[in-house]
Design a protein around this motif. Structure first.
Motif, short mmCIF file in Angstrom:
data_model
loop_
_atom_site.label_atom_id
_atom_site.label_comp_id
_atom_site.label_asym_id
_atom_site.label_seq_id
_atom_site.Cartn_x
_atom_site.Cartn_y
_atom_site.Cartn_z
N LEU A 1 -0.02 9.67 -1.63
CA LEU A 1 0.15 8.34 -2.23
C LEU A 1 1.08 7.48 -1.38
O LEU A 1 0.80 6.32 -1.12
N ASN B 1 -0.99 6.48 1.63
CA ASN B 1 -2.21 5.67 1.48
C ASN B 1 -2.02 4.37 0.73
O ASN B 1 -2.61 3.36 1.10
N LEU B 2 -1.23 4.39 -0.34
CA LEU B 2 -1.14 3.18 -1.16
C LEU B 2 -0.60 1.98 -0.37
O LEU B 2 -1.17 0.89 -0.46
N SER C 1 -4.65 -0.83 -9.85
CA SER C 1 -6.04 -0.54 -9.51
C SER C 1 -6.15 0.20 -8.18
O SER C 1 -6.90 1.18 -8.04
N PHE C 2 -5.37 -0.24 -7.19
CA PHE C 2 -5.39 0.47 -5.90
C PHE C 2 -4.76 1.86 -6.04
O PHE C 2 -5.20 2.82 -5.40
N GLY C 3 -3.73 1.95 -6.89
CA GLY C 3 -3.15 3.26 -7.15
C GLY C 3 -4.19 4.19 -7.75
O GLY C 3 -4.33 5.35 -7.35
N ALA C 4 -4.98 3.64 -8.68
CA ALA C 4 -6.03 4.44 -9.31
C ALA C 4 -7.06 4.87 -8.27
O ALA C 4 -7.50 6.02 -8.24
N THR C 5 -7.41 3.94 -7.38
CA THR C 5 -8.39 4.27 -6.34
C THR C 5 -7.85 5.37 -5.41
O THR C 5 -8.56 6.31 -5.06
N ALA C 6 -6.59 5.24 -5.04
CA ALA C 6 -5.97 6.24 -4.15
C ALA C 6 -5.98 7.61 -4.83
O ALA C 6 -6.33 8.62 -4.22
N MET D 1 -13.93 -0.76 -11.62
CA MET D 1 -12.87 -1.75 -11.37
C MET D 1 -12.82 -2.24 -9.91
O MET D 1 -12.66 -3.43 -9.68
N PRO D 2 -12.92 -1.32 -8.91
CA PRO D 2 -12.78 -1.80 -7.53
C PRO D 2 -13.93 -2.72 -7.07
O PRO D 2 -13.82 -3.34 -6.04
N MET E 1 -3.40 0.65 1.76
CA MET E 1 -4.40 -0.06 0.95
C MET E 1 -3.87 -1.43 0.53
O MET E 1 -4.61 -2.42 0.54
N MET E 2 -2.61 -1.47 0.16
CA MET E 2 -2.04 -2.75 -0.28
C MET E 2 -1.93 -3.73 0.88
O MET E 2 -2.16 -4.93 0.71
N VAL F 1 -2.02 -3.56 -7.99
CA VAL F 1 -1.34 -2.35 -7.53
C VAL F 1 -1.82 -1.14 -8.34
O VAL F 1 -2.12 -0.08 -7.79
N PHE G 1 -11.23 -10.66 -10.84
CA PHE G 1 -10.21 -9.67 -11.20
C PHE G 1 -8.94 -10.38 -11.70
O PHE G 1 -8.41 -10.08 -12.77
#
Lengths: 172, 407
Positions: free
Chosen positions: B146, B149-150, A65-70, B64-65, B153-154, A63, B72
């Protein structure tokens, strides 16, 4: 004793929540270092890192990491960056007792300074520390040998998201 | 999508130069704290505090991505063991785990890694304090983006890597979906019209029915098919009245079912039997699970609806920027309800994900508005953009952003 985070994610401040699922909640920091600063926490109340079940811990990192990407996307990529900071345990001067991860968008001259002076340690000191830590790390993974083997399959998932590639721009 | 050959070559070149890859290959000595097949942890030679370590995947990932899912999980699950080891070994009471993504955030190496710094009370390490002096604004642009989008993405993350404990929202049976399923199952529809109470009573005993109605108010569904129906315990005389009107309906239905399936006739007189209900519910959930049979709105119909939306920038704007409100409007406004009756709203909304991506990037949006030709050219040149806009008519996207500017 009541926990401020448990209250917050329990419905006290729905406007702050940016993402939630069964195990994790991400919310806007009430006292942000900068705009976009979020906090990722487990829904359950855990205090130090050893209390957090591994599955939950990995998920929290996802979460974050995806938050960082967003955040990276929103701040225009290129010269933007992010920090993920976990302060855990009494000694860490932590902000919350409830285990948490801060995700902080970064830009040039944003006034945040997570840098430290690079002072080489002498070899004797390092060896001394190494001995003490090695006594502990020797046991890592031993009780879980039956776990599925970890495989690195670097080519498989690389291909999935275009934003991943865009982020290549930001490396130093 | 794939990394282009150029990017792969650049990455290979990076690996050759990378100090940490050389440490992994043992070409440069390091004080190894922990090592397994995927992960290496070493003492930082410039420690911020006694016991400061670096944890890295053995494979070279610049960011990281790009780290594969399994790596990971392992890389970060080890952070727990290592933090605990540091605390125990050095008799410390806390730790700070620190990740820097991007040069501006302090990432110093092109080989992704994180730091663990053991901490103790009074250690005077203040740089990691994360409480700021600013006030939060839960409705500013970043917060809004956020929240938008978050979760998307999740959900995509969970689609690629389903977790046993996670129940994806998309599969949730909304009122519209349940009604859609029932519409396509004449038998269950008939029971709802004839004897809803029998159905209500069956639900607790029938897993399939439970599943179908688990996320909706069953009374709302019944009223949708049977507007005069009232739950048991509500005014009985009215119930009798509905019974009467239903008898006529029954007759009509029966004669129909006789034609279609004479064998069903005798059963139709009796209240729905439980095994019949089970079979029906089975059918219904099967239909719900197979996207092919139940949600097969033809591609043409999908294109048509997108065309209608494209011609109504206001509706489009709503779908893109506030899908929740859009759903609400569809539920409230009969014309919209009619228009979208044959469509899965989730799908309609998902079709406009590409616009949400644009909305989240000021740069891209500005490019589209200010230099449409340049935008087209970029899409033609850059594989990532090509992928992103695959299947979309760029002119429509440009037109939309022009309309938006004029509005």
């Amino acid at each position: 004793m009541t926990c401020g985070i448990c209250e917050l994610i329990g419905g006290k401040a729905p406007e702050l929540i940016v993402y939630e699922d069964e195990k994790a909640v991400a919310f806007l920091s009430e006292k942000p270092l900068v705009k976009g600063h979020i906090v990722v926490v487990p829904r359950e109340h855990y205090e130090s890192i050893e209390e957090v079940p591994k599955e939950t811990l990995s998920h929290l990192y996802f979460v974050a990491s995806f938050g960082a990407t967003a955040l990276f996307e929103m701040f225009g990529g290129g010269q933007a960056g992010t920090n993920i900071v976990i302060n855990e345990g009494k000694g860490s001067n932590r902000r919350f007792v409830h285990f948490s991860m801060d995700v902080i968008p970064r830009q040039e001259n944003d006034g945040i300074n997570f840098r430290w002076e690079l002072n080489p340690a002498n070899s004797q000191e390092l060896d001394d520390v190494l001995g003490k830590i090695k006594d502990q790390t020797f046991f890592i993974g031993q009780e879980q040998e039956s776990d599925e083997p970890i495989q690195s399959n670097e080519t498989e998932t690389i291909t999935e998201e275009n934003y991943m590639v865009r982020q290549l721009d930001r490396i130093p | 999508m794939e990394l282009s050959q150029e990017q792969k070559d650049a990455l290979e070149e990076q690996k050759k130069q990378c100090i940490f890859c050389r440490i992994v290959r043992e070409e440069i000595p390091a004080k190894k704290v922990y090592e397994d097949d995927t992960v290496l942890a070493v003492l930082d030679i410039n420690p911020l505090y006694k016991g400061h370590i670096l944890v890295l995947p053995k494979e070279h990932y610049p960011i990281m991505p790009l780290i594969p899912h399994e790596t990971f999980e392992h890389l970060f699950s080890v952070s727990q063991d290592l933090a605990v080891s540091l605390k125990k070994g050095l008799l410390m009471t806390g730790s700070t785990i620190f990740i820097a993504n991007g040069g501006v955030a302090g990432q110093m190496s092109q080989h992704f890694m994180y730091h663990i710094v053991p901490r103790e009370e009074g250690d005077k390490v203040e740089i990691f304090n994360t409480e700021g002096n600013n006030e939060v604004d839960p409705s500013d642009d970043v917060a809004k983006a956020l929240k938008q989008n978050l979760p998307i993405m999740m959900e995509n993350h969970f689609k690629r890597h389903p977790a046993e404990w996670h129940n994806p929202k998309q599969e949730g049976l909304t009122k519209d979906k349940v009604i859609g399923i029932i519409e396509q199952n004449p038998q269950i529809k008939k029971i709802l019209q004839e004897d809803p109470q029998a159905l209500v009573e069956q639900i607790p005993q029938n897993e399939q029915l439970q599943k179908l109605f688990s996320e909706v108010d069953i009374h709302e569904i019944i009223r949708h098919f049977n507007p005069k129906w009232q739950a048991e315990g509500e005014a009985t005389d009215q119930k009798e009245a509905t019974d009467e009107t239903q008898t006529e309906q029954n007759k009509a239905d029966e004669s129909q079912s006789e034609e279609l399936d004479p064998g069903e006739h005798s059963k139709a007189d009796k209240p729905a039997s439980s095994d019949r209900l089970e079979a029906i519910a089975e059918q219904a959930t099967q239909a719900a699970n197979s996207t092919q049979t139940n949600e097969d709105v033809s591609d043409q119909a999908k294109e048509d609806i997108h065309e209608v939306i494209d011609e109504n920038p206001k509706v489009k704007h709503l779908i893109i920027n506030d899908p929740k409100e859009f759903r609400k409007k569809v539920a409230e406004i009969p014309e919209l309800q009619e228009l979208f009756s044959a469509h899965d709203l989730d799908e309609v909304i998902a079709h406009y994900d590409v616009y949400r991506t644009i909305e989240s990037s000021q740069k891209l949006k500005a490019l589209i508005q200010q230099d449409p030709e340049g935008f087209k050219q970029k899409v033609a040149e850059i594989p990532e953009l090509q992928e992103l806009f695959k299947g979309y008519d760029l002119d429509k996207i440009i037109k939309y952003y022009n309309d938006m500017r004029d509005m």
